[in-house]
Design a protein around this motif. Structure first.
Motif, PDB file in Angstrom:
ATOM      1  N   TYR A  74      -0.071  31.578  76.496  1.00 25.91           N
ATOM      2  CA  TYR A  74       1.048  32.268  76.899  1.00 25.91           C
ATOM      3  C   TYR A  74       1.914  31.739  78.208  1.00 25.91           C
ATOM      4  O   TYR A  74       2.824  31.334  78.127  1.00 25.91           O
ATOM      5  N   SER A 109       0.609  36.046  68.632  1.00 24.88           N
ATOM      6  CA  SER A 109       1.198  37.141  68.051  1.00 24.88           C
ATOM      7  C   SER A 109       0.009  38.069  67.112  1.00 24.88           C
ATOM      8  O   SER A 109       0.180  39.262  67.480  1.00 24.88           O
ATOM      9  N   GLU A 110      -1.013  37.071  66.913  1.00 24.24           N
ATOM     10  CA  GLU A 110      -2.199  37.860  66.304  1.00 24.24           C
ATOM     11  C   GLU A 110      -3.211  38.228  67.290  1.00 24.24           C
ATOM     12  O   GLU A 110      -4.162  38.914  67.241  1.00 24.24           O
ATOM     13  N   SER A 111      -3.044  37.674  68.580  1.00 24.67           N
ATOM     14  CA  SER A 111      -4.269  37.731  69.328  1.00 24.67           C
ATOM     15  C   SER A 111      -3.739  39.012  70.397  1.00 24.67           C
ATOM     16  O   SER A 111      -2.632  39.370  70.600  1.00 24.67           O
ATOM     17  N   GLN A 112      -4.800  39.220  71.404  1.00 25.89           N
ATOM     18  CA  GLN A 112      -4.417  40.503  72.226  1.00 25.89           C
ATOM     19  C   GLN A 112      -4.763  40.071  73.200  1.00 25.89           C
ATOM     20  O   GLN A 112      -5.586  39.088  73.881  1.00 25.89           O
ATOM     21  N   SER A 113      -3.867  40.323  74.495  1.00 24.90           N
ATOM     22  CA  SER A 113      -4.090  39.847  75.899  1.00 24.90           C
ATOM     23  C   SER A 113      -3.288  40.856  76.717  1.00 24.90           C
ATOM     24  O   SER A 113      -2.246  41.335  76.458  1.00 24.90           O
ATOM     25  N   ASP A 114      -4.004  40.956  77.879  1.00 23.83           N
ATOM     26  CA  ASP A 114      -2.907  42.116  78.656  1.00 23.83           C
ATOM     27  C   ASP A 114      -2.117  41.123  79.588  1.00 23.83           C
ATOM     28  O   ASP A 114      -1.351  41.749  80.385  1.00 23.83           O
ATOM     29  N   TYR A 116       0.241  39.535  78.255  1.00 28.15           N
ATOM     30  CA  TYR A 116       1.633  39.588  77.567  1.00 28.15           C
ATOM     31  C   TYR A 116       1.750  40.635  76.350  1.00 28.15           C
ATOM     32  O   TYR A 116       0.726  40.960  75.852  1.00 28.15           O
ATOM     33  N   SER A 117       2.899  41.236  76.479  1.00 21.88           N
ATOM     34  CA  SER A 117       2.904  42.350  75.071  1.00 21.88           C
ATOM     35  C   SER A 117       3.773  41.412  73.946  1.00 21.88           C
ATOM     36  O   SER A 117       4.118  40.228  73.915  1.00 21.88           O
ATOM     37  N   LEU A 118       3.767  42.060  72.907  1.00 24.11           N
ATOM     38  CA  LEU A 118       4.583  41.462  71.700  1.00 24.11           C
ATOM     39  C   LEU A 118       6.108  41.323  72.108  1.00 24.11           C
ATOM     40  O   LEU A 118       6.577  40.240  71.689  1.00 24.11           O
TER      41      LEU A 118
END
Length: 130
Positions: A74, A109-114, A116-118
């Motif tokens: 990102y 968008s399928e991944s999680q990360s601190d 970034y947000s959707l």
């Protein structure tokens, strides 16, 4: 496989990018992006961003980086959009090339990360005209 070391300036970065692009070595490109601070991309790219380079960055992030570190992918997308010539290069991408960019955004968008947000991702999609 190309051996990649951290570039110290825009010239070194350009040389490595040209070598990576000439061989279409996405794994080496991913190595380069992994050791390069995303914030430095606009400076390192200078005015040398081209469609082929944007595409190999996108593919390398998609195939090698996003699965392991979506936050880093990102950040690279975000700072790539700040590079000189970004809007011009983006305008010249073909439909298939834009599809590649879309796939990377889908993956993120399928991944999680601190990192970034959707909502951040949606805003960046707009910058990439998706």
């Amino acid at each position: 496989k190309l051996r990649v070391s951290e570039p110290s300036n825009a010239y070194d970065f350009g040389q490595i990018v040209n070598a990576v692009n000439a061989t279409k070595d996405k794994a080496a490109c991913a190595d380069l992006l992994t050791i390069t601070d995303p914030k430095t991309l606009p400076v390192l790219l200078s005015n040398k961003l081209e469609g082929e380079i944007l595409l190999i960055f996108i593919q390398s992030l998609e195939y090698y980086v996003a699965g392991k570190d979506p936050g880093l992918a990102y950040q690279h997308l975000f700072y790539l959009s700040k590079a000189e010539r970004f809007k011009v290069v983006l305008a010249l991408l073909s439909k298939n090339e834009k599809e590649e960019v879309w796939q990377l955004f889908d993956l993120l968008s399928e991944s999680q990360s601190d990192q970034y947000s959707l909502e951040d991702l949606d805003n960046l999609k707009k910058v990439y005209e998706l």
